[in-house]
Every structure is written in C-alpha cells, then in structure tokens.
Design a protein around this motif. Structure first.
Motif, PDB file in Angstrom:
ATOM      1  N   GLN A 290      -1.503   4.045   4.934  1.00 30.25           N
ATOM      2  CA  GLN A 290      -1.704   5.040   6.277  1.00 30.25           C
ATOM      3  C   GLN A 290      -1.799   4.145   7.228  1.00 30.25           C
ATOM      4  N   LYS A 372      -6.785   3.612   0.756  1.00 30.31           N
ATOM      5  CA  LYS A 372      -6.771   4.868   0.754  1.00 30.31           C
ATOM      6  C   LYS A 372      -7.322   5.404   2.038  1.00 30.31           C
ATOM      7  N   THR A 515      -8.536   9.554   2.100  1.00 27.40           N
ATOM      8  CA  THR A 515      -7.384  10.580   1.661  1.00 27.40           C
ATOM      9  C   THR A 515      -7.409  10.198   0.063  1.00 27.40           C
TER      10      THR A 515
END
Length: 578
Positions: A290, A372, A515
């Motif tokens: 990310q 994440k 996420t």
C-alpha cells in the motif's frame, strides 16, 4: 429534606395533622345539623341533575373521555421519563469529562493512585469500561519537551473529541475518530534536540553465539539463541548495563550470516543515520503493498520508507512487473531478506517489527505499520502527536474491544489464529507467573491487549530492551504478540519508572487505513462494470464506427424499418451483482 422535589411519594394521603402525627391529640369536632328544608332541596336537585348527567355522558362518550384522559397521562409520563433520561445522560457526560480532566491534571502533576511509585508517567483514561465513544479530552500538553521549549499557545490545546455519532445499525464495528495534528513544519520544530533519558538501563548489549544449542523443551529457536528460563528470568532484572538475547545471535552483525540475511548494498543503506524512518514487511506474499498518502515534501526528502520482503514475495512482484528499477515501489525502498529463519511468515514478520533497533542501529525514531496498512498521515505529525506531545518514548494503540489477555487468548483460539494447545500452554505459563485478568485495580493502565499493527517508538535503551524481551516471548511461545505484551510491560514497569502510551484504537485508524490480506482480496469478486450503448443528443442509437461490424439483429431492424426499441430492465441481473 423532603421528597417532593425528587419525585418521591409522601408516606400517607391523610390530613396534614395525621401526617404530622397529631391525629390522636386533636379535639372532637362539633357536628352542625342542617335543617330539613335544606336537606330536601338538595336531594331534589340531585335527582334532577342525575338524568341530565346520564343523558349527556352516555356510555360511549364516557369511555372516549376516559381513553383521552389515559392518553394524556401516558404522554405526560413519557415526557417526564425522556427529560429525566436526558438529564441523567448530561450528568453522566459531565462526570466523565470531570474525571478525565482530573486524571489528566493529576497525570501531569503527581503519581496517580495505583501507579508504581517509581513511575513518572502513565496513560490518561478515566475508566476502561468507558469506551472511546464518549467525550474525551486530549491530555494537557506537557510544559517541557527535552531540548525544546513549547510555545505559549498550542494549535491543538483546546481540541476535544466531538460527541459520539448516532447509532447506525448498518455500520458496526470500530471507526476512526478525529485527531488534531500540528502542521508539518510545526511538528518538525517540536522534535527534541536530544534523546530522551533512558531510566535505569543505559548500556544494552546483545548475546552472540555461533553455535546455539537447545537445552530445554520449548526454548525458542536458533535465530533467537535458545535462551533458558534462567536467562529469561535474569533479563527482567533491570540494571544499568545489561546483556540480553535479542535475535541475530549468529554472524558478525545483524543481517549478515544470521539467518535473516540482507544484501551488502542494502546493509550499508540501513546503517546510515536517520532521524525518522517508516518500516513495514510482507513475507510469504501475504499482502499487497500500500502506498503512503498525504506525505509532505519535507518527509519525502528526509524520511525513508523501507519494505522488507522475502524471495517468494520478490518473485511475485517481478512477475507482475510491479518492482521498479532500483528496488523501489513508489515511496517504498524494497529490502529483500534471504534465509528467513522461520517457516511461519507471521513469525518472520515479527523480526523487523520488534527488532528495528538492531536492523537500524543509527536511527532515532521509527514508525512501524503492518503490510496490510496504508499510511495516510505525515510521519512527523504522527510522532508529534503520540510521542513528543505526550513526553513518551513508546506508543501503541490498545485493542478496540478486548482488554484482557485471557479473553484475547480465547478469541485467538476461536478464530484459529494458532493451535489451541500452544495458546493454552503460553497462558498457563503466564498464569503461574502471576498473570491475572484485567480489572479496574490496574488503572491507570487501561488495557493489557494492544492492537500491535502500528508501533511508534524512540530508539533508546529502555525501549530497545522492551522490544527485545517481547521478541523473546514471541520466539519462545506463539507468534501472537498480543498475548505476551502485557507480561513483559508489567515486569519492566515493576522495576523501572517507565510506561507506554496506549492510545485509543480509533486514533490509530485515523492515520492508517486497514485493508484485507491478499488471500481475501483474491477471493472477492471483481467489480462489475456496466456498459451502456452510446446515445446521440437526438435520442437515436449511434451507428457502429467504421471498421466494426454491426450486429445482425440491428441490421435487420434497420432494413425492415422497425421502430422497436429494446427495453432496459432496471431491476435486472446487474442489481443482483451490485
């Protein structure tokens, strides 16, 4: 004090004298007899009025009047109840705010009840069971930051949480809450000029062993050096100079022949001095990288972002053409790790998460986020809010729901996070060492369970010791670091005047977006895209461009001159897909 103003009933419905206890002392009343004419006239009037009343108030009308009267009573009683609840709610909120402000004041001025006498600082929370969905004021700004003098007015001094939002049954679970950050330039100015003082421990070194051997069952791993229970016990005896196990026991330096090996060029990069770094890791191709957002130009220039990956993840990134030249993906500098020591990718991820001070020996501050997570706030603003403003050296958010280790263990077993036998063995070991369920008696400590996916810290000996001992527990027992966090923290706090800033989890959700892992993302269906036929301004369907063959049905309709139009079903299959 009478019961009237408080809505209490009186004890009797008798006369005033009877209520005051004078009923037995009063004189006998004198009876005055009325004349016979008066009695007859009164009885005749009553006989005349009775049929009139019965005629006017029929059975149906009387019942309707009674219903109206009862409805008025219910309305008045309901209004009284609602007003009473509103008053109680406002009083409760006032008390909560008063307790919170009182605790904040006492935190900055004196030791709170129940705190270790050596403790100089603690978390500011009135009660664990008053969750973050309440009015909450940020702690008062400290009057001193090491090496810096605070201005007389602070941008966030009067910031307070807004009242909790109304309950929405369609949106359940944890949510972010507002956080006041200083502008980036002001946040950088708040950075202390000198390192914070490390209480008690000033010199911390690490055990090196080229041939570690296991002498006890469940004694850890070769990468961790197989520390014995006696060595584990000695590591909690805090002294000025200490030598403890902290991974990387083999090899001449961390990342070189230690089982968590890094290329020589990357090692030179990691040994450079930096004021602030941001780090993350993805092992086993478990997450999707990310990109950070809202990062200032100042941070882009001075704060490096490091992403640790294994060879499996590197292969995937190369095959998908994501990895750019120079081992970069956006802001992330990719560091490939070879010869990872564990078969469990989650356990491998704990090495950079907890041992960043060993991988980066010349770094002052670090922000760790799990792979994440997506960072959406500037690093300088995060450090100012959770470290410098709080005079803290270690910050981590507490779990949004659970605060007891025993409850966390049961939740991990129910979710299949680890084998039940291993979790039970770890919890039973801690129980024998004195671990007890969390209670209010532990205040001002507000939780025993962290949400460990984001860690903000200053690299000084006391925080380095804490993460070393925390890693040793993860190495010896399960990889669920939430289970071992409080045991290590409490053992250190019992010997040292040091504490951890455990802030609200809704504040963590303000600076990172959470996420899904890759396996869940791949199982989700791709988004459905609806294609509509282009229509000209006149409303006719645009002809197929040259070079493309029109459909046979369209050609037939044009030749036959049919003016039928295909109906569009608004409730068709697309609705089901959406």
């Amino acid at each position: 004090m009478t019961g009237g103003p408080l809505g209490l009933r009186t004890g009797s419905y008798g006369s005033l004298q009877q209520q005051n206890g004078f009923s037995n002392c009063q004189s006998t009343p004198v009876l005055v007899r009325k004349s016979t004419k008066l009695l007859l006239s009164s009885s005749r009037e009553k006989e005349k009025l009775r049929p009139l009343l019965c005629r006017f108030f029929g059975r149906r009308k009387v019942s309707m009047l009674l219903l109206v009267f009862l409805a008025l009573l219910v309305f008045v009683f309901g209004s009284f109840t609602v007003n009473k609840e509103n008053v109680n709610l406002s009083i409760t909120q006032h008390i909560e705010n008063f307790i919170t402000v009182g605790e904040e004041t006492s935190t900055n001025s004196r030791t709170l009840p129940g705190m270790n006498k050596n403790s100089s600082r603690s978390d500011t929370s009135s009660d664990l069971f008053l969750r973050h969905h309440r009015h909450h004021f940020h702690p008062k700004l400290s009057t001193r930051v090491p090496g810096k003098s605070l201005p007389s007015f602070h941008y966030c001094e009067k910031f307070a949480f807004p009242p909790p939002p109304p309950v929405n049954p369609k949106r359940i679970g944890p949510r972010p809450c507002p956080v006041c950050y200083l502008p980036v330039e002001q946040a950088v100015d708040m950075m202390p000029s000198f390192p914070s003082v490390s209480p008690v421990v000033h010199n911390l070194t690490y055990i090196l062993d080229e041939n570690p051997t296991s002498t006890e069952l469940f004694g850890g791993s070769e990468f961790g050096g197989y520390p014995t229970l006696k060595q584990r016990e000695d590591s909690f005896d805090i002294k000025e100079s200490m030598t403890v196990h902290c991974g990387f026991v083999k090899g001449s330096k961390p990342g070189y022949g230690t089982g968590f090996d890094i290329d020589e060029a990357d090692l030179k990069e990691l040994e450079q001095f930096h004021e602030v770094i941001v780090a993350s890791a993805i092992f086993g191709n478990y997450d999707i990288i990310q990109q950070p957002m809202n990062v200032s130009d100042l941070a882009r220039k001075n704060v490096p972002f490091y992403m640790f990956i294994d060879e499996e993840t590197e292969t995937y990134l190369k095959n998908s053409s994501v990895l750019e030249s120079g081992n970069r993906i956006g802001l992330w500098r990719i560091i490939v790790v070879h010869n990872i020591p564990y078969n469990d990718s989650r356990r491998n991820g704990k090495i950079p998460k907890l041992l960043l001070h060993r991988i980066f020996p010349n770094v002052r501050y670090s922000i760790w986020i799990d792979g994440k997570l997506e960072l959406v706030v500037d690093p300088y603003q995060i450090l100012e809010r959770f470290l410098w403003r709080e005079n803290a050296t270690f910050a981590i958010s507490r779990h949004y729901r659970r605060y007891d280790v025993f409850e966390e263990a049961e939740a991990n077993k129910a979710a299949g996070k680890y084998t039940n036998a291993s979790i039970d063995k770890q919890i039973e070991f801690y129980r024998k060492e004195g671990l007890k369920p969390y209670s209010k008696a532990k205040l001002p400590i507000t939780s025993d369970v962290p949400e460990g996916c984001a860690i903000i810290r200053e690299h000084i000996p006391i925080t380095n010791l804490f993460t070393c001992l925390w890693f040793n527990e993860v190495d010896r027992f399960t990889s669920r670091d939430q289970l071992s966090f409080s045991m290590v923290r409490d053992k250190i706090m019992a010997k040292v005047g040091w504490s951890i800033n455990m802030f609200e989890d809704c504040e963590r959700r303000n600076f990172v977006i959470q996420t899904y892992h890759r396996d869940l993302l791949e199982q989700m269906p791709p988004p459905v895209v609806r294609f509509f036929k282009p229509v000209s301004p006149s409303g006719n369907i645009v002809r197929t461009p040259i070079g493309k063959k029109a459909s046979t049905r369209r050609v037939r309709e044009r030749k036959s001159g049919s003016k039928r139009h295909r109906k569009v079903n608004a409730g068709g299959r697309y609705n089901n897909l959406f």
